[in-house]
Design a protein around this motif. Structure first.
Motif, short mmCIF file in Angstrom:
data_model
loop_
_atom_site.label_atom_id
_atom_site.label_comp_id
_atom_site.label_asym_id
_atom_site.label_seq_id
_atom_site.Cartn_x
_atom_site.Cartn_y
_atom_site.Cartn_z
N MET A 75 0.76 -1.42 -0.14
CA MET A 75 0.07 0.38 0.01
C MET A 75 0.43 1.08 -0.12
O MET A 75 1.50 1.52 1.28
CB MET A 75 -0.79 0.25 1.67
CG MET A 75 -2.37 -1.34 1.48
SD MET A 75 -2.80 -1.59 -0.23
CE MET A 75 -2.36 -2.99 -1.00
N PRO A 79 -0.16 4.02 4.87
CA PRO A 79 -2.18 4.26 4.90
C PRO A 79 -1.73 4.69 6.28
O PRO A 79 -0.80 3.77 7.21
CB PRO A 79 -2.33 1.89 4.42
CG PRO A 79 -1.19 1.44 4.78
CD PRO A 79 -0.27 2.75 4.08
N THR A 84 -7.78 2.27 8.99
CA THR A 84 -8.05 1.13 8.65
C THR A 84 -7.94 -0.61 9.86
O THR A 84 -9.47 -0.59 10.17
CB THR A 84 -6.91 1.21 8.04
OG1 THR A 84 -5.38 0.61 8.68
CG2 THR A 84 -7.01 1.46 6.54
N TRP A 328 -0.05 -0.88 -4.57
CA TRP A 328 -0.75 0.43 -5.15
C TRP A 328 -0.01 0.83 -5.96
O TRP A 328 0.59 1.56 -6.36
CB TRP A 328 -1.11 1.14 -3.79
CG TRP A 328 -2.17 1.89 -3.84
CD1 TRP A 328 -2.66 3.15 -4.51
CD2 TRP A 328 -4.35 1.15 -3.71
NE1 TRP A 328 -4.27 3.66 -4.96
CE2 TRP A 328 -5.43 2.27 -4.11
CE3 TRP A 328 -4.06 0.42 -3.61
CZ2 TRP A 328 -6.05 2.38 -3.77
CZ3 TRP A 328 -6.20 -0.54 -3.28
CH2 TRP A 328 -6.88 0.97 -3.71
N TRP A 336 -1.91 6.41 -1.28
CA TRP A 336 -2.24 5.81 0.38
C TRP A 336 -1.17 7.52 1.76
O TRP A 336 -1.59 7.89 2.57
CB TRP A 336 -1.92 5.59 0.69
CG TRP A 336 -2.51 3.92 0.60
CD1 TRP A 336 -2.52 3.51 -0.50
CD2 TRP A 336 -3.77 3.38 1.27
NE1 TRP A 336 -3.57 1.87 -0.70
CE2 TRP A 336 -4.38 2.48 0.69
CE3 TRP A 336 -4.75 3.35 2.13
CZ2 TRP A 336 -5.59 1.61 0.70
CZ3 TRP A 336 -5.98 2.55 2.82
CH2 TRP A 336 -5.98 1.65 1.65
N THR A 338 -1.73 10.28 2.01
CA THR A 338 -3.10 11.25 2.69
C THR A 338 -3.10 12.62 3.75
O THR A 338 -2.99 12.90 4.46
CB THR A 338 -3.83 11.25 3.01
OG1 THR A 338 -3.77 9.52 4.76
CG2 THR A 338 -4.93 9.71 2.07
N ASN A 342 -7.77 13.78 3.38
CA ASN A 342 -7.44 12.07 4.29
C ASN A 342 -8.78 11.57 4.19
O ASN A 342 -9.06 10.16 4.01
CB ASN A 342 -6.43 11.95 5.76
CG ASN A 342 -6.55 10.83 6.47
OD1 ASN A 342 -5.88 9.46 5.96
ND2 ASN A 342 -8.05 10.36 6.83
N LEU A 346 -9.55 8.30 1.67
CA LEU A 346 -9.73 7.05 2.27
C LEU A 346 -10.89 6.21 2.01
O LEU A 346 -11.58 5.29 1.54
CB LEU A 346 -9.31 6.80 3.33
CG LEU A 346 -8.32 6.96 3.67
CD1 LEU A 346 -7.69 7.56 5.47
CD2 LEU A 346 -7.62 5.85 3.38
N LEU A 350 -9.99 4.53 -1.80
CA LEU A 350 -8.37 4.01 -1.47
C LEU A 350 -9.20 2.19 -0.37
O LEU A 350 -8.53 1.50 -0.55
CB LEU A 350 -7.81 4.71 -0.35
CG LEU A 350 -6.87 5.76 -0.71
CD1 LEU A 350 -6.25 6.66 0.16
CD2 LEU A 350 -5.39 5.17 -1.99
N THR A 354 -9.62 -2.08 -1.48
CA THR A 354 -8.62 -3.10 -1.10
C THR A 354 -9.89 -3.56 -0.11
O THR A 354 -9.36 -4.76 -0.31
CB THR A 354 -8.37 -2.33 -0.01
OG1 THR A 354 -7.91 -1.07 -0.59
CG2 THR A 354 -7.63 -2.71 1.40
N GLY A 380 2.18 -0.88 4.46
CA GLY A 380 2.79 0.08 3.51
C GLY A 380 4.14 0.88 4.57
O GLY A 380 4.57 -0.54 4.84
#
Length: 474
Positions: A75, A79, A84, A328, A336, A338, A342, A346, A350, A354, A380
């Motif tokens: 990623m 991220p 997440t 990605w 990612w 951001t 943000n 997301l 994003l 995913t 990431g």
């Protein structure tokens, strides 16, 4: 006269074999010619490898050698852990943000509301909430994650890839565990990650470094969801039919036998044969052909570049590829990373692809009986700063705490490893370095992380700086 003819033939066949017959050039910014890539199959003798692996005490840890293949979901950009896998609903508003956690199918584990499909599959993956290091730069952090070693220059976005880099785990697999048949051992898609704002451009750690160009990845670029998608380098040249290609191959073999020598010489001769196999193998061509999949399957993964990339990765490991890195993609919006907007980025751009693609991959591998032998890694290069930036609703780089997810390959699902503090700013227990994740990949594949390699100057070096997280397999 015979000797002179053979000498001239070797010179001519070198040109034909490498330029006209194969009709292949560079396969990407960090790629290589197909025949050069296939030289990587030779590696170490199987018995020598097995002996070295058995001697390591790490081989006695749980999960050793369970996996046969790896799909690395990288990623790119970093991220946010807080949106997440590691939400903090009790944190102050300037930290917790807009998203809410939801329950998963494993009691006690919650993840983001924007991962609704993944929340129903938590019993098949393990979440690490304590990934940590101290490098806030994109490029040098990528090197750490991909190789298990620090870059030559840490905390730097100025250093592009070079042959002093440590080799990517896929390149090491190409040397130690080359697959049988015509397929490349290590494939990267849909691009080699780079950052337009970084002076170095392309991130180091994505190719074979000091192992040499023969172990660089086969790079597949483009959008596999596009109607006209084709894999560059796997087509015959214009005007060259399969029959003509086979005739050339037969002629080369006849002349080789007549001269009592190989046309290209040395290890390149075997590589040439495998290149012919790859270019003419219906099975390999089908592995890259997503039209072989039903519309229903393609829809489940999502009709977008990331979902179709994951579907292609599944097809490639079925064909025998050791490691596929699905990076990605270049989305034109800093991936990612951001720094601003943000939450909208997301939830709209994003996380939905995913959620859909990762979930479909878990289901597909489970249904096909492949999950236990395929290690999935979602990671990431770092996380995001807990405090939301005032004015632009973004989060800045934050390497001190991030999340990663592993599944399959002997990893026990439905569990958490490590814990962050109340703000997801620092690990509170069981810190995990990027090199530990790399070591865990090697461990799952049956390669001890403490294996000693000879570097480009023939000095003995440890494969990775990390240690496998054996608790994930117990």
């Amino acid at each position: 006269m015979h000797d002179l003819a053979c000498h001239e033939f070797r010179s001519l066949s070198h040109q034909i074999g490498r330029r006209r017959v194969l009709q292949l050039g560079s396969l990407g910014a960090l790629g290589l010619s197909l025949a050069e890539l296939l030289v990587a199959r030779q590696g170490l003798a199987a018995e020598s490898r097995a002996s070295a692996f058995r001697q390591s005490p790490m081989a006695e840890l749980p999960g050793f050698g369970k996996a046969k293949h790896v799909i690395l979901m990288f990623m790119w950009g970093g991220p946010s852990q807080l949106e997440t896998w590691d939400l903090k609903p009790q944190a102050p508003a300037e930290v917790r943000g807009e998203f809410k956690p939801i329950a998963t199918n494993v009691p006690g584990i919650e993840i983001s509301e924007h991962f609704p499909s993944l929340s129903k599959r938590a019993d098949r993956y393990a979440i690490i909430r304590s990934v940590t290091h101290d490098d806030p730069a994109h490029l040098s952090s990528v090197h750490h994650v991909m190789t298990g070693r620090h870059a030559a220059k840490v905390k730097s976005d100025a250093d592009a890839p070079s042959r002093i880099d440590w080799p990517h785990v896929g390149s090491v697999l190409g040397k130690l565990r080359p697959p049988a048949g015509a397929v490349p051992p290590f494939i990267t898609l849909p691009w080699v990650v780079s950052h337009p704002a970084a002076p170095g451009g392309v991130a180091p750690g994505q190719h074979a470094g000091w192992l040499g160009a023969t172990y660089d990845p086969f790079v597949v670029t483009g959008d596999p969801n596009a109607v006209n998608f084709r894999v560059s380098g796997l087509e015959l040249a214009d005007g060259v039919s399969a029959a003509r290609m086979n005739a050339r191959h037969a002629l080369l073999n006849q002349l080789n036998n007549g001269c009592g020598a190989t046309a290209i010489g040395g290890s390149f001769d075997g590589a040439q044969e495998k290149a012919f196999d790859l270019l003419t193998s219906a099975a390999v061509q089908r592995a890259f052909d997503l039209t072989q999949e039903s519309a229903e399957t393609r829809d489940r993964y999502g009709r977008h570049i990331h979902g179709q990339g994951l579907l292609m990765a599944r097809r490639l490991i079925e064909a025998g590829v050791s490691l596929v890195s699905v990076n990605w993609h270049h989305d034109g919006q800093n991936f990612w990373d951001t720094h601003g907007n943000n939450f909208n980025r997301l939830k709209n751009d994003l996380m939905p692809p995913t959620d859909r693609g990762f979930s479909a991959l878990l289901d597909d591998l489970t249904d096909r009986g492949m999950l236990d032998e395929t290690l999935l890694v979602w990671v990431g290069e770092f996380g995001r700063r807990p405090q939301i930036s005032a004015g632009n609703a973004g989060r800045e780089h934050w390497p001190w705490c991030a999340s990663a997810v592993l599944a399959g390959g002997g990893v026990q699902g439905g569990r958490l490893y490590g814990r962050s503090d109340a703000l997801a700013a620092y690990p509170a227990e069981n810190p995990v370095a990027p090199a530990d994740i790399t070591a865990t990949i090697y461990h799952a594949l049956g390669i001890p992380a403490d294996l000693i390699f000879l570097d480009r100057e023939s000095r003995p070096v440890r494969l990775t700086e990390g240690n496998p997280i054996s608790a994930l397999f117990a």
